[in-house]
Write a protein that holds these residues in place. Structure first.
Motif, short mmCIF file in Angstrom:
data_model
loop_
_atom_site.label_atom_id
_atom_site.label_comp_id
_atom_site.label_asym_id
_atom_site.label_seq_id
_atom_site.Cartn_x
_atom_site.Cartn_y
_atom_site.Cartn_z
N PRO A 200 37.09 -13.93 92.49
CA PRO A 200 36.09 -14.99 92.73
C PRO A 200 36.17 -15.57 94.13
CG PRO A 200 37.87 -15.79 91.34
CD PRO A 200 38.08 -14.32 91.50
N GLU A 201 35.00 -15.96 94.68
CA GLU A 201 34.95 -16.57 95.99
C GLU A 201 34.57 -18.04 95.87
OE1 GLU A 201 31.79 -15.12 98.48
OE2 GLU A 201 30.24 -15.89 97.16
N GLN A 202 34.96 -18.82 96.86
CA GLN A 202 34.49 -20.20 96.96
C GLN A 202 33.04 -20.18 97.41
OE1 GLN A 202 36.05 -23.14 96.17
NE2 GLN A 202 37.64 -21.79 95.32
N PRO A 203 32.18 -21.05 96.84
CA PRO A 203 30.78 -21.09 97.30
C PRO A 203 30.72 -21.39 98.79
CG PRO A 203 31.07 -22.41 95.31
CD PRO A 203 32.43 -22.00 95.77
N PRO A 204 29.92 -20.65 99.55
CA PRO A 204 29.84 -20.87 100.99
C PRO A 204 29.18 -22.22 101.30
CG PRO A 204 28.17 -19.31 100.29
CD PRO A 204 29.00 -19.60 99.08
N GLU A 205 29.65 -22.86 102.37
CA GLU A 205 29.04 -24.14 102.76
C GLU A 205 27.66 -23.92 103.36
OE1 GLU A 205 31.44 -26.79 105.01
OE2 GLU A 205 33.20 -26.51 103.74
N THR A 206 27.53 -22.88 104.17
CA THR A 206 26.22 -22.54 104.74
C THR A 206 25.90 -21.09 104.41
OG1 THR A 206 27.24 -21.92 106.84
CG2 THR A 206 26.44 -24.18 106.64
N LEU A 207 24.62 -20.81 104.23
CA LEU A 207 24.19 -19.46 103.88
C LEU A 207 23.69 -18.71 105.11
CD1 LEU A 207 22.19 -20.30 100.63
CD2 LEU A 207 24.51 -19.41 100.80
N PRO A 208 23.88 -17.38 105.14
CA PRO A 208 23.33 -16.59 106.25
C PRO A 208 21.82 -16.75 106.35
CG PRO A 208 24.85 -15.29 104.93
CD PRO A 208 24.63 -16.56 104.18
N GLU A 209 21.28 -16.53 107.51
CA GLU A 209 19.84 -16.71 107.72
C GLU A 209 19.02 -15.48 107.29
OE1 GLU A 209 19.07 -17.95 111.70
OE2 GLU A 209 20.25 -19.79 111.52
N SER A 210 19.66 -14.33 107.16
CA SER A 210 18.93 -13.12 106.81
C SER A 210 18.22 -13.26 105.46
CB SER A 210 19.89 -11.93 106.75
OG SER A 210 19.27 -10.82 106.15
N GLU A 211 16.99 -12.75 105.37
CA GLU A 211 16.22 -12.82 104.12
C GLU A 211 16.87 -12.04 102.99
OE1 GLU A 211 12.13 -11.90 104.18
OE2 GLU A 211 11.62 -13.44 105.64
#
Length: 336
Positions: A200-211
């Protein structure tokens, strides 16, 4: 007291309404595209490994004998196409789903359109967002002006849950947990299902910009880095109507009341999958919780609505694909 017959008739009418609305939307946004979970992040090959040494009471249906089955696994966003042939960006809030098709499964099936498959469909939130099928049908009309202010107020709880579901940040679909939301038979008992990443990963604080960052994350993990992903396949047993209700689809079955029990491992080896032939298979394949052994038959009104909805939408989609291949129609500009 409600007459069961009139209740059944009312529910069937509601399901008819949902199907009609969905088919209209499918015609508008792409007849040969899925209307539910339309955007795929990848169709992957893998293994479904039944746990060895399960106690006797867990050796039911698919889990009767310890063995390894081949599977197809599809990761997706829950929403419909934004407009004809165009999907929402992965950075937009949405449900994230996993669909697992176990193959070479012997035994009597509920539906006869597939002979040797067992499907499991799960999302990245423990509960459904409406209490029943009627509320689900009305949610889809919320933006059309058909509902009264009073009805919209009654549905406030569903909008709040939906907001919670879609606000979950996911960096990689291979590294999170999914839930069946609705219950299923497990022999003569009833369970809910979960698939939980072993990494499991920690939820990312910011998401990548790629669609398409979710597909890109899987490509990076499985193909470029050559890693494999594994999930625990878990069940939770029904306890009673208060702690683990069957028909109240928005109440979570708490682990404290019904602990998760591991019955299998889902293994996805490193692989290449981001190519056109695989994408064509992805578009043609049909997942339904009703592709199942009798021992794992879906339970409850939401599952009952999915039986017809998934079947009708898939039938329409396949007819459109076949018709276009058999006898193409003249080009007509489509407003987009």
């Amino acid at each position: 007291m409600t007459n069961p017959t009139s209740s059944t008739i009312e529910q069937e009418a509601t399901i008819d309404d949902i199907i009609a609305t969905s088919l209209q939307a499918q015609q508008k946004t792409g007849p040969d595209l899925r209307q539910i979970h339309s955007k795929s992040h990848g169709l992957l090959s893998g293994e479904f490994i039944i746990e060895p040494n399960l106690p006797e009471d867990l050796r039911v249906g698919l889990f009767k004998t310890p063995q390894t089955y081949p599977v197809w696994i599809r990761f997706s966003n829950g929403g419909a196409p934004q407009k004809r042939g165009q999907f929402n960006s992965d950075s937009q809030p949405d449900v994230r789903g996993i669909a697992i098709k176990v193959m070479n499964v012997d035994g009597q099936k509920v539906l006869d359109d597939e002979q040797k498959t067992q499907d499991f469909i799960l999302n990245n939130y423990p509960t459904f967002f409406t209490k029943d099928v009627r509320d689900y049908a009305d949610i889809s009309k919320a933006g059309s002006g058909e509902l009264t202010p009073e009805r919209l107020e009654e549905l406030g709880y569903a909008f709040a849950i939906l907001q919670k579901i879609v606000s979950h940040k996911v960096g990689n679909p291979l590294l999170i947990q999914y839930w069946s939301m609705a219950p299923f038979k497990f022999g003569n008992r009833i369970v809910k299902l979960s698939v939980k990443s072993q990494q499991p990963e920690q939820p990312p604080e910011t998401l990548p910009e790629s669609e398409n960052y979710l597909r890109e994350a899987i490509v990076k993990y499985l193909t470029k880095e050559g890693r494999e992903a594994s999930f625990d396949f878990l069940i939770q047993f029904y306890v009673d109507d208060e702690k683990t209700p069957i028909e109240d689809h928005v109440k979570e079955w708490q682990e404290a009341d019904s602990p998760f029990i591991k019955v299998a491992t889902v293994r996805i080896p490193s692989q290449k999958f981001d190519f056109e032939e695989r994408k064509r298979l992805d578009e043609g394949i049909l997942f339904s919780p009703w592709h199942t052994l009798l021992e794992h038959e879906p339970v409850g009104s939401v599952n009952l609505s999915r039986k017809r909805l998934y079947s009708e939408l898939a039938k329409y989609r396949r007819e459109q694909i076949a018709q276009r291949s058999r006898e193409p129609q003249p080009y007509v500009a489509v407003e987009d």
